[in-house]
Design a protein around this motif. Structure first.
Motif, short mmCIF file in Angstrom:
data_model
loop_
_atom_site.label_atom_id
_atom_site.label_comp_id
_atom_site.label_asym_id
_atom_site.label_seq_id
_atom_site.Cartn_x
_atom_site.Cartn_y
_atom_site.Cartn_z
N ALA A 126 0.84 -1.20 0.00
CA ALA A 126 0.00 0.00 0.00
C ALA A 126 0.88 1.25 0.00
O ALA A 126 1.93 1.28 0.65
CB ALA A 126 -0.93 0.01 1.21
N TYR A 127 0.42 2.27 -0.71
CA TYR A 127 1.21 3.49 -0.90
C TYR A 127 0.34 4.72 -0.62
O TYR A 127 -0.85 4.73 -0.91
CB TYR A 127 1.73 3.60 -2.34
CG TYR A 127 2.47 2.39 -2.84
CD1 TYR A 127 3.85 2.37 -2.91
CD2 TYR A 127 1.76 1.25 -3.26
CE1 TYR A 127 4.54 1.25 -3.39
CE2 TYR A 127 2.43 0.13 -3.73
CZ TYR A 127 3.81 0.14 -3.79
OH TYR A 127 4.48 -0.97 -4.25
N LEU A 128 1.00 5.76 -0.12
CA LEU A 128 0.34 7.04 0.12
C LEU A 128 1.23 8.14 -0.43
O LEU A 128 2.43 8.19 -0.12
CB LEU A 128 0.10 7.26 1.61
CG LEU A 128 -0.63 8.53 2.04
CD1 LEU A 128 -2.09 8.51 1.55
CD2 LEU A 128 -0.60 8.68 3.57
N GLU A 161 4.39 7.44 2.34
CA GLU A 161 4.43 6.22 3.13
C GLU A 161 4.24 5.01 2.22
O GLU A 161 3.49 5.07 1.23
CB GLU A 161 3.32 6.24 4.19
CG GLU A 161 3.35 5.08 5.16
CD GLU A 161 4.61 5.07 6.01
OE1 GLU A 161 5.64 4.59 5.49
OE2 GLU A 161 4.56 5.52 7.17
N ILE A 162 4.95 3.94 2.53
CA ILE A 162 4.77 2.65 1.87
C ILE A 162 4.68 1.59 2.96
O ILE A 162 5.53 1.53 3.84
CB ILE A 162 5.94 2.31 0.92
CG1 ILE A 162 6.10 3.39 -0.16
CG2 ILE A 162 5.71 0.94 0.28
CD1 ILE A 162 7.30 3.16 -1.07
N VAL A 163 3.64 0.79 2.90
CA VAL A 163 3.48 -0.30 3.86
C VAL A 163 3.46 -1.60 3.07
O VAL A 163 2.53 -1.87 2.30
CB VAL A 163 2.18 -0.15 4.68
CG1 VAL A 163 2.00 -1.33 5.61
CG2 VAL A 163 2.20 1.15 5.48
N ASP A 164 4.53 -2.39 3.23
CA ASP A 164 4.64 -3.65 2.52
C ASP A 164 4.99 -4.76 3.50
O ASP A 164 4.89 -4.57 4.72
CB ASP A 164 5.66 -3.55 1.39
CG ASP A 164 7.04 -3.13 1.90
OD1 ASP A 164 7.20 -2.93 3.13
OD2 ASP A 164 7.98 -3.01 1.09
N GLY A 171 -3.65 14.18 -2.30
CA GLY A 171 -2.76 13.03 -2.35
C GLY A 171 -3.46 11.86 -3.01
O GLY A 171 -4.52 12.01 -3.63
N SER A 172 -2.86 10.69 -2.90
CA SER A 172 -3.46 9.50 -3.48
C SER A 172 -3.09 8.28 -2.63
O SER A 172 -2.04 8.23 -2.01
CB SER A 172 -3.01 9.29 -4.92
OG SER A 172 -1.59 9.18 -5.01
#
Length: 252
Positions: free
Chosen positions: A104-106, A118-121, A216-217
């Motif tokens: 997931a990316y922000l 932010e990146i949650v992997d 943002g996205s």
């Protein structure tokens, strides 16, 4: 270690922190002698610490000899506020990762650039190899195109005038009219996709989010052989994006 043993503390750091606290208590500044008295420090020690803090930008010396907080602390405060905001949404991003089995990316649009916040992997959900920075690949990523789609015409035109539509893969859209057409009519609107346009073998889908007035996205990436899941993932992304926006809009 004995029961009375505690953590090793650095006295000079503690003294510097006490000085910063004392400086912050005086809106119009205070001289070194007053700060030394208030903190219980020897005057010479206070002078040395203030000189160091001034050199590094944590305090600023006024023309009248008083000391006030410096710009470096304001930068830290801004950064700390951003970290606090992100800490609110990390659990949501982690839950999205676990539910969809995707990274997931922000991102946010700041100072005219699209930047990853932010990146949650995880071991089973690796992130995309960011071999080209997002600032140079907004046209080729779902996250970037989501931002571009939401920008007003003037801001979008400004961004595209400053960024070359680089050919990153054979699938990258490098024609400006074609890119604009696809931004206006994406099949999964309001979601936007990247179909191996940034990296071969990877597809992405993203939707808009906001942090106050900052656009943002929010998006996820997955192997291209899971392309058929994009409509399903869109349906999960939309409510998650709403939760992220609400969390980011809370006042700290």
């Amino acid at each position: 270690m004995g029961a009375r043993d505690g953590p090793t503390l650095i006295t000079s750091v503690q003294r510097a922190m006490r000085l910063l606290e004392a400086v912050s208590a005086h809106e119009n500044g205070a001289p070194a002698k007053q700060l030394a008295r208030e903190t219980g420090l020897p005057l010479a020690t206070a002078y040395h610490l203030l000189r160091t803090l001034t050199h590094d930008g944590y305090v600023r010396k006024l023309d009248d000899g008083g000391f006030i907080l410096g710009d470096k602390l304001q930068t830290l405060q801004t950064t700390g506020r951003a970290q606090a905001l992100l800490s609110r949404v990390r659990p949501t991003l982690a839950a999205l990762r676990d539910e969809l089995a995707t990274a997931a990316y922000l991102t946010f649009y700041e100072d005219g650039e699209i930047r990853v916040a932010e990146i949650v992997d995880g071991p089973g959900t690796p992130r995309v190899d960011l071999w080209v920075g997002f600032e140079d690949a907004g046209h080729a990523t779902a996250l970037g195109k989501s931002v571009l789609r939401e920008l007003d015409e003037e801001a979008r035109k400004d961004y595209l005038s400053r960024h070359h539509l680089a050919d990153l893969t054979p699938r990258t859209i490098t024609s400006l009219p074609e890119l604009l057409r696809r931004l206006e009519t994406p099949p999964l609107a309001p979601a936007v996709t990247d179909l191996e346009e940034y990296t071969l073998g990877t597809v992405c889908v993203a939707v808009p989010v906001y942090s106050g007035d900052t656009l943002g996205s929010l998006g996820v990436s997955l192997p291209a052989n899971r392309l058929s899941r994009l409509p399903e993932i869109r349906e999960r992304l939309l409510p998650t994006a709403s939760r992220v926006t609400r969390s980011l809009s809370l006042t700290i």
